[in-house]
Scaffold this motif. Structure first.
Motif, mmCIF file in Angstrom:
data_model
loop_
_atom_site.group_PDB
_atom_site.id
_atom_site.type_symbol
_atom_site.label_atom_id
_atom_site.label_comp_id
_atom_site.label_asym_id
_atom_site.label_seq_id
_atom_site.Cartn_x
_atom_site.Cartn_y
_atom_site.Cartn_z
ATOM 1 N N GLN A 5 0.816 -1.207 0.000
ATOM 2 C CA GLN A 5 0.000 0.000 0.000
ATOM 3 C C GLN A 5 0.855 1.265 0.000
ATOM 4 O OE1 GLN A 5 -3.278 -0.082 -0.453
ATOM 5 N NE2 GLN A 5 -3.137 -2.309 -0.514
ATOM 6 N N SER A 6 2.140 1.077 0.302
ATOM 7 C CA SER A 6 3.013 2.251 0.355
ATOM 8 C C SER A 6 4.449 1.858 0.030
ATOM 9 C CB SER A 6 2.971 2.868 1.752
ATOM 10 O OG SER A 6 4.000 3.834 1.885
ATOM 11 N N LEU A 7 5.166 2.817 -0.572
ATOM 12 C CA LEU A 7 6.586 2.607 -0.855
ATOM 13 C C LEU A 7 7.341 2.305 0.441
ATOM 14 C CD1 LEU A 7 8.806 2.892 -3.162
ATOM 15 C CD2 LEU A 7 9.114 5.208 -2.356
ATOM 16 N N ARG A 68 9.138 11.523 -1.626
ATOM 17 C CA ARG A 68 9.081 10.381 -2.526
ATOM 18 C C ARG A 68 7.987 9.394 -2.114
ATOM 19 N NH1 ARG A 68 13.584 6.007 -2.760
ATOM 20 N NH2 ARG A 68 13.122 5.023 -4.764
ATOM 21 N N VAL A 69 7.919 9.101 -0.843
ATOM 22 C CA VAL A 69 6.893 8.169 -0.354
ATOM 23 C C VAL A 69 5.508 8.727 -0.664
ATOM 24 C CG1 VAL A 69 5.852 7.147 1.711
ATOM 25 C CG2 VAL A 69 8.330 7.131 1.439
ATOM 26 N N LEU A 190 4.706 -1.278 -16.918
ATOM 27 C CA LEU A 190 4.691 -1.104 -15.468
ATOM 28 C C LEU A 190 4.126 -2.372 -14.839
ATOM 29 C CD1 LEU A 190 5.181 1.157 -13.271
ATOM 30 C CD2 LEU A 190 2.716 1.415 -13.259
ATOM 31 N N ARG A 191 5.016 -3.130 -14.206
ATOM 32 C CA ARG A 191 4.597 -4.390 -13.583
ATOM 33 C C ARG A 191 4.693 -4.326 -12.061
ATOM 34 N NH1 ARG A 191 4.427 -8.096 -17.830
ATOM 35 N NH2 ARG A 191 5.884 -7.659 -19.517
ATOM 36 N N LYS A 192 5.741 -3.645 -11.590
ATOM 37 C CA LYS A 192 5.917 -3.492 -10.137
ATOM 38 C C LYS A 192 5.844 -2.005 -9.824
ATOM 39 C CE LYS A 192 8.983 -7.451 -9.677
ATOM 40 N NZ LYS A 192 10.375 -7.866 -9.483
ATOM 41 N N PRO A 193 4.623 -1.500 -9.638
ATOM 42 C CA PRO A 193 4.453 -0.043 -9.553
ATOM 43 C C PRO A 193 5.323 0.641 -8.505
ATOM 44 C CG PRO A 193 2.355 -1.199 -9.162
ATOM 45 C CD PRO A 193 3.344 -2.226 -9.563
ATOM 46 N N PHE A 194 5.400 0.098 -7.298
ATOM 47 C CA PHE A 194 6.188 0.811 -6.275
ATOM 48 C C PHE A 194 7.669 0.837 -6.631
ATOM 49 C CE2 PHE A 194 2.471 0.194 -3.441
ATOM 50 C CZ PHE A 194 2.286 1.522 -3.129
#
Ligand SMILES: [Zn+2]
Length: 256
Positions: A5-7, A68-69, A190-194
């Motif tokens: 859910q978050s970087l 960035r987060v 885009l496969r691994k968005p984070f």
């Protein structure tokens, strides 16, 4: 597996703690190289890392981490809500590579304006967003400006990408190193968005070292921290220009 859910939840990425440690490393290098500008910046980064005064400088790892987060989380949430496919695109401006003596004079705003016109003429859909970045290639002694961007993977954008590829082949025929093929445009799904969006907003300049990958019999590159003198110069410049200067947006405001 549960989706991130978050970087900030990603284990292999930076944490607040590593960002604070990096600030102290930057402070030590700035003080070691010395000079009034470096010392002044060292004090700012030190106070920020100690929690005395938030600096919001582009040279500050901790403030960049917070930014960035927030930015990456917001983008990934938008992408997920939208439920459409996206791609990441890297555009390299070989023809505008420059020696270190030109570092302070390089006009990022102009580079962003040129890119916006190029995207416009190629017929891309908005929004496109991302970051300007420049790495120092040690072997040839040149800074190589480039953009990391996020685009929708639509039929129109795929067509625009083909056109852009043709345009860039004309604009960027040569690599900055002898015997190397210029690849001014790279597109990945885009496969691994984070991970991938996080990479776009890393907000740091590195040095790039060439080495021979003997097993594959090709040349490869490794990214490292800039040498101390260049690192300080780059940090002071980042501090001066600010974060807004390196962020790129093409119709991001209309993204609903
Ligand atoms: Zn800070």
């Amino acid at each position: 597996m549960a989706k991130y859910q978050s970087l900030a939840e990603m284990k292999r990425t930076e944490t607040v703690q590593t960002a604070i440690e990096e600030n102290f490393a930057r402070v030590a290098i700035l003080r070691k190289v010395g000079g009034s500008e470096n010392h002044a910046l060292a004090d700012i980064l030190y106070d920020c890392a100690e929690g005395l005064k938030q600096c919001n400088s582009l040279a500050c790892k901790l403030c960049n981490w917070r930014f960035r987060v927030q930015k990456v989380d917001e983008i990934v949430a938008n992408i997920r809500r939208e439920g459409r496919r996206w791609s990441v695109m890297t555009i390299i401006d070989y023809s505008r590579a420059f020696p270190n003596s030109e570092l302070e004079n390089f006009d990022v705003k102009q580079a962003k304006d040129r890119l916006r016109r190029l995207l416009d003429r190629s017929g891309f859909d908005k929004p496109i967003l991302g970051c300007f970045e420049s790495d120092f290639h040690v072997q040839c002694g040149l800074w190589l400006p480039h953009f990391h961007l996020l685009i929708r993977n639509t039929k129109r954008n795929r067509k625009a990408t083909k056109l852009l590829r043709k345009k860039l082949a004309k604009l960027q025929p040569n690599h900055i190193k002898e015997g190397r093929t210029a690849r001014p445009l790279k597109v990945q799904k885009l496969r691994k968005p984070f991970t991938q969006v996080g990479y776009i907003y890393k907000l740091v300049s590195n040095s790039v070292h060439d080495y021979y990958r003997w097993y594959f019999k090709v040349m490869g590159t490794k990214k490292k921290r800039l040498d101390n003198r260049l690192f300080c110069q780059s940090l002071c410049l980042m501090h001066k220009v600010g974060r807004r200067r390196v962020l790129f947006s093409y119709g991001e405001r209309d993204w609903k």
